[in-house]
Design a protein around this motif. Structure first.
Motif, mmCIF file in Angstrom:
data_model
loop_
_atom_site.group_PDB
_atom_site.id
_atom_site.type_symbol
_atom_site.label_atom_id
_atom_site.label_comp_id
_atom_site.label_asym_id
_atom_site.label_seq_id
_atom_site.Cartn_x
_atom_site.Cartn_y
_atom_site.Cartn_z
ATOM 1 N N ASP A 101 13.256 50.824 -14.179
ATOM 2 C CA ASP A 101 12.299 51.544 -13.307
ATOM 3 C C ASP A 101 13.021 52.334 -12.212
ATOM 4 O O ASP A 101 12.535 53.368 -11.761
ATOM 5 N N GLU A 102 14.171 51.830 -11.773
ATOM 6 C CA GLU A 102 14.917 52.487 -10.685
ATOM 7 C C GLU A 102 15.775 53.648 -11.197
ATOM 8 O O GLU A 102 16.321 54.413 -10.409
ATOM 9 N N ASP A 103 15.910 53.760 -12.506
ATOM 10 C CA ASP A 103 16.726 54.825 -13.104
ATOM 11 C C ASP A 103 15.974 56.149 -12.960
ATOM 12 O O ASP A 103 14.794 56.218 -13.323
ATOM 13 N N PRO A 104 16.600 57.198 -12.426
ATOM 14 C CA PRO A 104 15.867 58.460 -12.262
ATOM 15 C C PRO A 104 15.343 59.046 -13.572
ATOM 16 O O PRO A 104 14.431 59.876 -13.579
ATOM 17 N N ARG A 105 15.899 58.581 -14.701
ATOM 18 C CA ARG A 105 15.445 59.083 -16.006
ATOM 19 C C ARG A 105 14.133 58.436 -16.445
ATOM 20 O O ARG A 105 13.498 58.895 -17.385
ATOM 21 N N ALA A 106 13.720 57.373 -15.762
ATOM 22 C CA ALA A 106 12.454 56.694 -16.103
ATOM 23 C C ALA A 106 11.292 57.549 -15.605
ATOM 24 O O ALA A 106 11.084 57.696 -14.403
ATOM 25 N N ALA A 107 10.544 58.129 -16.539
ATOM 26 C CA ALA A 107 9.474 59.072 -16.154
ATOM 27 C C ALA A 107 8.086 58.459 -16.300
ATOM 28 O O ALA A 107 7.082 59.115 -16.034
ATOM 29 N N TYR A 108 8.006 57.166 -16.708
ATOM 30 C CA TYR A 108 6.691 56.635 -17.103
ATOM 31 C C TYR A 108 5.677 56.504 -15.980
ATOM 32 O O TYR A 108 4.489 56.558 -16.237
ATOM 33 N N PHE A 109 6.112 56.335 -14.742
ATOM 34 C CA PHE A 109 5.091 56.287 -13.685
ATOM 35 C C PHE A 109 4.688 57.704 -13.251
ATOM 36 O O PHE A 109 3.550 57.929 -12.860
ATOM 37 N N ARG A 110 5.616 58.651 -13.386
ATOM 38 C CA ARG A 110 5.222 60.062 -13.144
ATOM 39 C C ARG A 110 4.243 60.503 -14.237
ATOM 40 O O ARG A 110 3.275 61.212 -13.985
ATOM 41 N N GLN A 111 4.500 60.031 -15.453
ATOM 42 C CA GLN A 111 3.629 60.320 -16.606
ATOM 43 C C GLN A 111 2.180 59.894 -16.316
ATOM 44 O O GLN A 111 1.235 60.610 -16.672
ATOM 45 N N VAL A 112 2.005 58.762 -15.646
ATOM 46 C CA VAL A 112 0.663 58.292 -15.283
ATOM 47 C C VAL A 112 -0.057 59.354 -14.444
ATOM 48 O O VAL A 112 -1.224 59.685 -14.686
ATOM 49 N N GLU A 113 0.674 59.909 -13.486
ATOM 50 C CA GLU A 113 0.047 60.883 -12.591
ATOM 51 C C GLU A 113 -0.290 62.191 -13.322
ATOM 52 O O GLU A 113 -1.361 62.753 -13.122
ATOM 53 N N TYR A 114 0.611 62.609 -14.196
ATOM 54 C CA TYR A 114 0.323 63.819 -14.975
ATOM 55 C C TYR A 114 -0.978 63.656 -15.767
ATOM 56 O O TYR A 114 -1.707 64.611 -15.987
ATOM 57 N N GLY A 115 -1.264 62.419 -16.178
ATOM 58 C CA GLY A 115 -2.461 62.135 -16.983
ATOM 59 C C GLY A 115 -3.746 62.540 -16.281
ATOM 60 O O GLY A 115 -4.695 63.008 -16.912
ATOM 61 N N LYS A 116 -3.768 62.351 -14.978
ATOM 62 C CA LYS A 116 -4.988 62.713 -14.244
ATOM 63 C C LYS A 116 -5.156 64.250 -14.210
ATOM 64 O O LYS A 116 -6.252 64.762 -14.432
ATOM 65 N N TYR A 117 -4.071 64.951 -13.959
ATOM 66 C CA TYR A 117 -4.180 66.419 -13.831
ATOM 67 C C TYR A 117 -4.558 67.097 -15.147
ATOM 68 O O TYR A 117 -5.360 68.019 -15.167
ATOM 69 N N ILE A 118 -3.972 66.597 -16.248
ATOM 70 C CA ILE A 118 -4.300 67.248 -17.523
ATOM 71 C C ILE A 118 -5.742 66.921 -17.908
ATOM 72 O O ILE A 118 -6.432 67.741 -18.513
ATOM 73 N N ARG A 119 -6.241 65.738 -17.517
ATOM 74 C CA ARG A 119 -7.641 65.403 -17.822
ATOM 75 C C ARG A 119 -8.584 66.247 -16.963
ATOM 76 O O ARG A 119 -9.676 66.604 -17.405
ATOM 77 N N MET A 120 -8.157 66.572 -15.751
ATOM 78 C CA MET A 120 -8.977 67.487 -14.935
ATOM 79 C C MET A 120 -9.082 68.844 -15.651
ATOM 80 O O MET A 120 -10.168 69.408 -15.788
ATOM 81 N N ALA A 121 -7.939 69.322 -16.129
ATOM 82 C CA ALA A 121 -7.934 70.614 -16.834
ATOM 83 C C ALA A 121 -8.809 70.547 -18.088
ATOM 84 O O ALA A 121 -9.559 71.486 -18.396
ATOM 85 N N LEU A 122 -8.747 69.424 -18.791
ATOM 86 C CA LEU A 122 -9.525 69.272 -20.027
ATOM 87 C C LEU A 122 -11.026 69.250 -19.746
ATOM 88 O O LEU A 122 -11.811 69.886 -20.458
ATOM 89 N N ILE A 123 -11.424 68.509 -18.703
ATOM 90 C CA ILE A 123 -12.856 68.438 -18.361
ATOM 91 C C ILE A 123 -13.365 69.841 -18.028
ATOM 92 O O ILE A 123 -14.437 70.255 -18.489
ATOM 93 N N LEU A 124 -12.585 70.604 -17.264
ATOM 94 C CA LEU A 124 -13.005 71.970 -16.907
ATOM 95 C C LEU A 124 -13.202 72.810 -18.163
ATOM 96 O O LEU A 124 -14.188 73.530 -18.299
ATOM 97 N N LYS A 125 -12.253 72.694 -19.082
ATOM 98 C CA LYS A 125 -12.333 73.492 -20.312
ATOM 99 C C LYS A 125 -13.554 73.096 -21.135
ATOM 100 O O LYS A 125 -14.317 73.946 -21.586
ATOM 101 N N MET A 126 -13.757 71.785 -21.299
ATOM 102 C CA MET A 126 -14.840 71.340 -22.180
ATOM 103 C C MET A 126 -16.214 71.579 -21.568
ATOM 104 O O MET A 126 -17.196 71.742 -22.290
ATOM 105 N N LEU A 127 -16.292 71.601 -20.241
ATOM 106 C CA LEU A 127 -17.576 71.895 -19.601
ATOM 107 C C LEU A 127 -17.739 73.403 -19.358
ATOM 108 O O LEU A 127 -18.709 73.845 -18.749
ATOM 109 N N GLU A 128 -16.737 74.148 -19.797
ATOM 110 C CA GLU A 128 -16.729 75.623 -19.639
ATOM 111 C C GLU A 128 -16.911 76.035 -18.184
ATOM 112 O O GLU A 128 -17.691 76.933 -17.867
ATOM 113 N N VAL A 129 -16.171 75.355 -17.301
ATOM 114 C CA VAL A 129 -16.168 75.717 -15.890
ATOM 115 C C VAL A 129 -14.954 76.607 -15.664
ATOM 116 O O VAL A 129 -13.848 76.250 -16.076
ATOM 117 N N HIS A 130 -15.155 77.766 -15.028
ATOM 118 C CA HIS A 130 -14.017 78.692 -14.860
ATOM 119 C C HIS A 130 -13.496 78.701 -13.447
ATOM 120 O O HIS A 130 -14.221 78.433 -12.515
#
Ligand code: NCD
Length: 304
Positions: free
Chosen positions: A275-304
């Motif tokens: 976890d302390e290794d800078p190459r460990a990206a899995y907790f950053r990956q968790v955060e990316y998950g929220k942003y891409i889901r925000m983008a997906l919800i906007l697309k699927m609800l056709e919000v521009h």
């Protein structure tokens, strides 16, 4: 109306747009905080989840929308014998979009045939998990600045791991991708993925049991949990669960800019010291998950 059941429901171009929107959200969150005012997302989880369900909910709340739903089949009318189709028809009367997870392969597809609102597959048994793959693609783009020219090691339960199946399907559409498939014999990648995705698209891949054999070739190492809930007997699970434990010793030969990913939850397959290794990206990956889901919800609800 479009559903997201399989990652192939999105074209490479659409995924590029989603990643662009997610990046814009990361840099200008305020701009998006009322985009879904008055809209409702339903999260129907017939199977346990922490990240997927909560990231969907956090995503909708950050867009100004609201969330309804349940987090276990026991707390819904499924426990009284209601069919998935009837549950979906009902929830469509209350919500504008549904994210659902179910232990049966194909459940989201069946639900989408009956639904009057868009359905997002948040995991169907050991089959697919397209929004984890969107998370993984945004992670790879942000951490490696590209989605092509990569050697990707996938390690652990490649048989039941739905995140692996969707990720291979998605990455096979980019240029110069090579896979190293690392698993015990019992948990090898299913034949249909080999035939219909890898061989059909002429993707180079190697299979090995040894996590260190190709370590110095890898740009990405994607670790996975042995999927206890999909085993037919406890003995097999106990025998295989600690087959791989990634630690600093095993990473000795790895590239300095290796990206270590994991969809989480982790059990034992990555030692805490990593976890302390800078190459460990899995907790950053968790955060990316929220942003891409925000983008997906906007697309699927056709919000521009
Ligand atoms: C994965 C899943 O549910 O398939 N987790 C997730 O969605 N982040 C992986 C797993 O459960 O091992």
């Amino acid at each position: 109306m479009k559903h997201l059941i399989d990652i192939k429901d999105l074209s490479v171009e659409e995924i590029k747009d989603l990643i662009e929107v997610a990046n814009d959200i990361i840099h200008s969150r305020e701009k998006y905080s009322h985009k879904c005012d008055g809209k409702k997302l339903a999260t129907l989880f017939f199977e346990p989840s922490t990240r997927t369900r909560l990231s969907f909910e956090a995503a909708m709340l950050e867009l100004g929308g609201n969330v309804i739903g349940f987090s276990s089949a026991n707390s819904s009318s499924t426990s009284k014998g209601e069919s998935v189709s009837d549950t979906i028809r009902t929830v469509g009367c209350y919500a504008d979009i549904i994210a659902m997870r179910h232990p049966k392969e194909g459940a989201a597809l069946v639900a989408s045939e009956k639904s009057i609102v868009p359905i997002i597959n948040a995991g169907d048994g050991g089959h697919n998990h397209p929004t984890q793959t969107l998370t993984d693609l945004l992670t790879i783009q942000c951490e490696k600045s590209r989605l092509s020219d990569l050697t990707i090691g996938l390690c652990g339960d490649l048989k039941f791991g739905r995140t692996v199946h969707s990720l291979i399907t998605a990455m096979s559409r980019y240029k110069n991708i090579k896979f190293i498939l690392i698993s015990p014999t019992e948990l090898k990648i299913p034949e249909y993925i080999k035939e219909e995705v890898l061989k059909k698209n002429k993707i180079e891949f190697k299979e090995t049991k040894d996590i260190e054999e190709y370590m110095n070739d890898l740009d990405i190492l994607y670790m996975t949990r042995v999927q206890k809930e999909r085993f037919f007997n406890e003995e097999d699970y106990v025998r295989l669960k600690d087959y791989y434990i990634l630690n600093e010793e095993k990473l000795k030969k790895a590239k300095k800019n290796l990206c270590i990913m994991h969809p989480l939850p982790r059990v034992n397959e990555i030692s805490k010291e990593v976890d302390e290794d800078p190459r460990a990206a899995y907790f950053r990956q968790v955060e990316y998950g929220k942003y891409i889901r925000m983008a997906l919800i906007l697309k699927m609800l056709e919000v521009h």
